[in-house]
Motif scaffolding. Structure first.
Motif, mmCIF file in Angstrom:
data_model
loop_
_atom_site.group_PDB
_atom_site.id
_atom_site.type_symbol
_atom_site.label_atom_id
_atom_site.label_comp_id
_atom_site.label_asym_id
_atom_site.label_seq_id
_atom_site.Cartn_x
_atom_site.Cartn_y
_atom_site.Cartn_z
ATOM 1 N N ILE A 159 -8.458 -0.012 -2.221
ATOM 2 C CA ILE A 159 -7.474 -1.075 -1.636
ATOM 3 C C ILE A 159 -8.221 -1.378 -0.220
ATOM 4 O O ILE A 159 -8.349 -2.571 0.220
ATOM 5 C CB ILE A 159 -6.313 -0.397 -1.203
ATOM 6 C CG1 ILE A 159 -5.388 -0.167 -2.444
ATOM 7 C CG2 ILE A 159 -5.556 -1.068 -0.175
ATOM 8 C CD1 ILE A 159 -4.107 0.487 -2.194
ATOM 9 N N LEU A 178 -6.794 4.625 -2.276
ATOM 10 C CA LEU A 178 -6.972 3.988 -0.931
ATOM 11 C C LEU A 178 -8.297 3.491 -0.668
ATOM 12 O O LEU A 178 -8.584 2.476 0.162
ATOM 13 C CB LEU A 178 -6.737 5.253 0.018
ATOM 14 C CG LEU A 178 -5.339 5.547 0.459
ATOM 15 C CD1 LEU A 178 -5.364 6.544 1.113
ATOM 16 C CD2 LEU A 178 -4.647 4.206 1.107
ATOM 17 N N SER A 218 2.432 1.875 -3.303
ATOM 18 C CA SER A 218 1.390 2.172 -4.371
ATOM 19 C C SER A 218 1.050 3.602 -4.178
ATOM 20 O O SER A 218 0.835 4.376 -5.051
ATOM 21 C CB SER A 218 0.095 1.448 -3.855
ATOM 22 O OG SER A 218 0.057 -0.050 -4.418
ATOM 23 N N VAL A 270 0.804 -0.969 -0.125
ATOM 24 C CA VAL A 270 -0.108 0.048 0.093
ATOM 25 C C VAL A 270 0.802 1.227 -0.046
ATOM 26 O O VAL A 270 0.716 2.090 -0.770
ATOM 27 C CB VAL A 270 -0.950 0.037 1.259
ATOM 28 C CG1 VAL A 270 -1.710 1.338 1.333
ATOM 29 C CG2 VAL A 270 -1.703 -1.227 1.204
#
Length: 221
Positions: free
Chosen positions: A199, A196, A105, A102
């Protein structure tokens, strides 16, 4: 940093700048004239390079338009990601893999924001010359294969490890979905915000209890 390392870094930055200049020129000319409306020589003139230099970087105009597979992924970001598993035993999936994915990313999302105009230009070029989609698919596959190698290197496993493959599939799919939403007409949200959100949605879905043995047994009834 040694003189040799500094020299290598400067050389790589120069190569990246040259690739970027070629790609920018090729996209601008395609937007203005169409793929068949200009020559490689015109790209070289706009980019300020020789014909020989052009072919040292790209085999065709189409490749120049799409760009180099490595230019969107800063090497230092990848090395920071790989180093995140330094305390884990090789061959065992590190407990911070997901959170570090994350973080990576989001780091790459910064680059997308900085190159937003270039991305919009590429989208416009592809709409004008849809045959370029095949080239984009090819470059995307190269990027995903390299990403799998980087994740595998971090975890000390083979690139075909199922967790590595799933990480590549999930993150690539989420990034594409987020990009499509970000560049859609009327969008007002930031790319990191969309990323976000997607995710988090995937994380929520996969955090739900799942008994593979029971599910398989039910499927065989």
């Amino acid at each position: 940093m040694t003189d040799s390392a500094t020299s290598d870094s400067l050389r790589e930055r120069k190569r990246t700048a040259t690739r970027t200049a070629i790609t920018s020129a090729a996209r601008a000319l395609t937007s203005a004239k169409g793929l068949n409306g200009y020559t490689v020589e015109e790209v070289c003139e706009v980019a300020g390079i020789s014909r020989r230099t052009f072919f040292n970087y790209f085999p065709t105009k189409e490749d120049a338009i799409i760009g180099h597979a490595e230019d969107d992924v800063p090497a230092d970001a990848i090395e920071e990601f790989v180093a995140g598993a330094a305390g884990s035993r090789p061959g065992e999936i590190s407990p911070t893999l997901f959170s570090d994915l994350v973080r990576l990313s989001l780091r790459l999302a910064e680059g997308m924001t900085e190159s937003e105009e270039d991305t919009r230009q590429l989208i416009g070029v592809v709409k004008k010359e849809p045959q370029l989609i095949l080239k984009i698919i090819g470059v995307t596959e190269q990027r995903e294969a390299q990403f799998a190698r980087d994740v595998a290197r971090r975890e000390g496993v083979a690139p075909d490890h199922p967790v590595v493959q799933m990480a590549v599939v999930l993150l690539s799919t989420i990034a594409r979905k987020s990009s499509m939403a970000y560049f859609s007409d009327g969008n007002t949200r930031s790319y990191p915000d969309l990323l976000l959100e997607n995710i988090s949605a995937a994380s929520l879905l996969f955090s739900q209890p799942f008994d593979s043995t029971a599910t398989a047994a039910e499927g065989n009834q």
